[in-house]
Design a protein around this motif. Structure first.
Motif, PDB file in Angstrom:
ATOM      1  N   TRP A 149       0.833  -1.193   0.000  1.00 17.96           N
ATOM      2  CA  TRP A 149       0.000   0.000   0.000  1.00 17.96           C
ATOM      3  C   TRP A 149       0.872   1.249   0.000  1.00 17.96           C
ATOM      4  CZ3 TRP A 149      -5.253  -0.759  -0.272  1.00 17.96           C
ATOM      5  CH2 TRP A 149      -5.687  -2.069  -0.027  1.00 17.96           C
ATOM      6  N   VAL A 150       0.406   2.286  -0.647  1.00 14.35           N
ATOM      7  CA  VAL A 150       1.155   3.533  -0.710  1.00 14.35           C
ATOM      8  C   VAL A 150       0.200   4.685  -0.447  1.00 14.35           C
ATOM      9  CG1 VAL A 150       0.839   3.745  -3.211  1.00 14.35           C
ATOM     10  CG2 VAL A 150       2.714   4.962  -2.106  1.00 14.35           C
ATOM     11  N   ARG A 151       0.680   5.678   0.306  1.00 18.65           N
ATOM     12  CA  ARG A 151      -0.110   6.886   0.521  1.00 18.65           C
ATOM     13  C   ARG A 151       0.819   8.095   0.453  1.00 18.65           C
ATOM     14  NH1 ARG A 151      -1.792   5.703   6.826  1.00 18.65           N
ATOM     15  NH2 ARG A 151       0.311   5.802   7.726  1.00 18.65           N
ATOM     16  N   ILE A 152       0.284   9.192  -0.108  1.00 19.49           N
ATOM     17  CA  ILE A 152       1.088  10.385  -0.363  1.00 19.49           C
ATOM     18  C   ILE A 152       0.363  11.586   0.233  1.00 19.49           C
ATOM     19  CG2 ILE A 152       2.171  11.802  -2.149  1.00 19.49           C
ATOM     20  CD1 ILE A 152       1.795   9.297  -4.002  1.00 19.49           C
ATOM     21  N   ARG A 153       1.041  12.278   1.147  1.00 22.77           N
ATOM     22  CA  ARG A 153       0.453  13.481   1.727  1.00 22.77           C
ATOM     23  C   ARG A 153       0.835  14.670   0.857  1.00 22.77           C
ATOM     24  NH1 ARG A 153       2.728  15.341   7.310  1.00 22.77           N
ATOM     25  NH2 ARG A 153       4.161  16.457   5.919  1.00 22.77           N
ATOM     26  N   ILE A 154      -0.144  15.250   0.195  1.00 21.12           N
ATOM     27  CA  ILE A 154       0.122  16.366  -0.704  1.00 21.12           C
ATOM     28  C   ILE A 154      -0.145  17.716  -0.046  1.00 21.12           C
ATOM     29  CG2 ILE A 154      -0.343  14.945  -2.716  1.00 21.12           C
ATOM     30  CD1 ILE A 154      -3.045  16.233  -2.967  1.00 21.12           C
ATOM     31  N   ASP A 155      -0.838  17.678   1.084  1.00 18.07           N
ATOM     32  CA  ASP A 155      -1.092  18.898   1.861  1.00 18.07           C
ATOM     33  C   ASP A 155      -1.570  18.462   3.232  1.00 18.07           C
ATOM     34  OD1 ASP A 155      -1.345  21.502   2.590  1.00 18.07           O
ATOM     35  OD2 ASP A 155      -2.762  22.079   1.016  1.00 18.07           O
ATOM     36  N   SER A 156      -1.685  19.385   4.149  1.00 21.20           N
ATOM     37  CA  SER A 156      -2.153  19.068   5.495  1.00 21.20           C
ATOM     38  C   SER A 156      -3.565  18.490   5.432  1.00 21.20           C
ATOM     39  CB  SER A 156      -2.131  20.321   6.370  1.00 21.20           C
ATOM     40  OG  SER A 156      -2.617  20.033   7.669  1.00 21.20           O
ATOM     41  N   GLY A 157      -3.707  17.235   5.848  1.00 25.25           N
ATOM     42  CA  GLY A 157      -5.004  16.576   5.841  1.00 25.25           C
ATOM     43  C   GLY A 157      -5.463  16.080   4.487  1.00 25.25           C
ATOM     44  N   ALA A 182      -2.435   1.816  -9.403  1.00 25.27           N
ATOM     45  CA  ALA A 182      -3.440   1.141 -10.220  1.00 25.27           C
ATOM     46  C   ALA A 182      -4.792   1.041  -9.515  1.00 25.27           C
ATOM     47  CB  ALA A 182      -2.948  -0.251 -10.599  1.00 25.27           C
ATOM     48  N   GLN A 183      -4.801   0.907  -8.185  1.00 22.65           N
ATOM     49  CA  GLN A 183      -6.052   0.775  -7.443  1.00 22.65           C
ATOM     50  C   GLN A 183      -6.132   1.894  -6.412  1.00 22.65           C
ATOM     51  OE1 GLN A 183      -7.149  -3.180  -6.106  1.00 22.65           O
ATOM     52  NE2 GLN A 183      -5.631  -4.134  -7.458  1.00 22.65           N
ATOM     53  N   GLN A 184      -6.886   2.939  -6.732  1.00 24.85           N
ATOM     54  CA  GLN A 184      -6.974   4.103  -5.847  1.00 24.85           C
ATOM     55  C   GLN A 184      -7.988   3.877  -4.729  1.00 24.85           C
ATOM     56  OE1 GLN A 184      -8.334   7.678  -7.725  1.00 24.85           O
ATOM     57  NE2 GLN A 184      -7.761   9.003  -6.016  1.00 24.85           N
ATOM     58  N   TRP A 185      -7.630   4.393  -3.541  1.00 30.74           N
ATOM     59  CA  TRP A 185      -8.520   4.326  -2.380  1.00 30.74           C
ATOM     60  C   TRP A 185      -8.791   5.736  -1.865  1.00 30.74           C
ATOM     61  CZ3 TRP A 185      -9.700   0.194   1.491  1.00 30.74           C
ATOM     62  CH2 TRP A 185      -9.697  -1.084   0.901  1.00 30.74           C
ATOM     63  N   LYS A 186      -9.941   5.892  -1.180  1.00 29.65           N
ATOM     64  CA  LYS A 186     -10.229   7.128  -0.466  1.00 29.65           C
ATOM     65  C   LYS A 186      -9.483   7.099   0.856  1.00 29.65           C
ATOM     66  CE  LYS A 186     -14.910   7.668  -2.346  1.00 29.65           C
ATOM     67  NZ  LYS A 186     -16.362   7.748  -2.002  1.00 29.65           N
ATOM     68  N   LEU A 187      -8.817   8.197   1.201  1.00 27.34           N
ATOM     69  CA  LEU A 187      -8.077   8.294   2.445  1.00 27.34           C
ATOM     70  C   LEU A 187      -8.651   9.411   3.309  1.00 27.34           C
ATOM     71  CD1 LEU A 187      -6.047   6.708   0.566  1.00 27.34           C
ATOM     72  CD2 LEU A 187      -4.233   7.678   1.973  1.00 27.34           C
ATOM     73  N   GLY A 188      -8.619   9.183   4.634  1.00 28.54           N
ATOM     74  CA  GLY A 188      -9.113  10.174   5.569  1.00 28.54           C
ATOM     75  C   GLY A 188      -8.084  11.261   5.832  1.00 28.54           C
ATOM     76  N   PRO A 189      -8.427  12.238   6.672  1.00 31.90           N
ATOM     77  CA  PRO A 189      -7.539  13.374   6.936  1.00 31.90           C
ATOM     78  C   PRO A 189      -6.244  13.007   7.644  1.00 31.90           C
ATOM     79  CG  PRO A 189      -9.447  13.402   8.387  1.00 31.90           C
ATOM     80  CD  PRO A 189      -9.724  12.367   7.367  1.00 31.90           C
TER      81      PRO A 189
END
Length: 230
Positions: A149-157, A182-189
């Motif tokens: 899994w990968v997640r990228i913080r592009i701004d605060s929250g 390839a498989q995008q997910w919704k991420l919380g703040p």
């Protein structure tokens, strides 16, 4: 230094240099560019040295045929056109690629002995020093990060992420940093994975210097349950 002046001499020079060129190009394809590849002179030197090694080994293995060919190259080629063509494809293209694949490709049977040999001749190097032949840490991640899994913080929250599987891609040097998930997910703040994005066929993102990129082996959804890659 004498440069080739006839078409035959040009072909002969190319035949001598092709093994190293194929080996160097295959190395880049299999392993990716290194910091040294920024210099054209360094890449040319690598190809020349590799060609010299391959040609020397061929001369040792086929010294009798080489001795006959050296006496009169034109006659030898004219009377052995098919044999010379097959030898060129095998020694100039196939063998260098196979050697590059065996050394730089992910070959399980060679991975352990090669790693042990590197540690034997470089016993004092740290892990970070061993990775210095990679242009950037981003490129190093290309070789070490597996499915997960990968997640990228592009701004605060504000987070972008999802499942990084075999359909996902990184950029590599010298291209700017970017990533396709390839498989995008919704991420919380706070970066928690909530649910897969319905109908998504992937998401592309150019990775800026201020972004934070995290790779995870598994993740927790909003209910605290672990979701792992099968």
């Amino acid at each position: 230094m004498t440069f080739p002046s006839t078409s035959f001499q040009v072909v002969l020079y190319l035949a001598l240099l092709v093994p190293g060129v194929v080996f160097a190009a295959s190395r880049v394809q299999l392993r990716g560019p290194r910091a040294a590849d920024r210099s054209v002179a360094a890449r040319v030197l690598e190809a020349v040295v590799a060609s010299a090694i391959f040609d020397s080994i061929y001369a040792i293995l086929f010294h009798e045929q080489v001795a006959v060919a050296v006496l009169d190259v034109r006659v030898f080629v004219a009377t052995n056109v098919i044999g010379v063509a097959i030898a060129f494809l095998a020694c100039g293209v196939a063998v260098p690629y196979v050697v590059a694949w065996a050394v730089y490709g992910q070959v399980p049977i060679l991975e352990k002995p090669l790693t042990s040999w590197e540690r034997l001749i470089r016993p004092k190097l740290t892990r970070s020093q061993e990775a210095n032949d990679t242009p950037t840490a981003w490129d190093y991640g290309n070789k070490t990060v597996g499915e997960g899994w990968v997640r990228i913080r592009i701004d605060s929250g504000v987070w972008v992420g999802g499942l990084f599987d075999e359909g996902s891609r990184f950029s590599t040097y010298p291209e700017p940093r970017d990533i396709f998930i390839a498989q995008q997910w919704k991420l919380g703040p706070t970066g928690e994975f909530q649910s897969a994005v319905a109908g998504s066929q992937g998401v592309w993102l150019a990775v800026k210097d201020e972004y934070v990129v995290e790779w995870l082996q598994d993740q927790e959804d909003t209910d605290g349950k672990h979701i792992t890659v099968e």
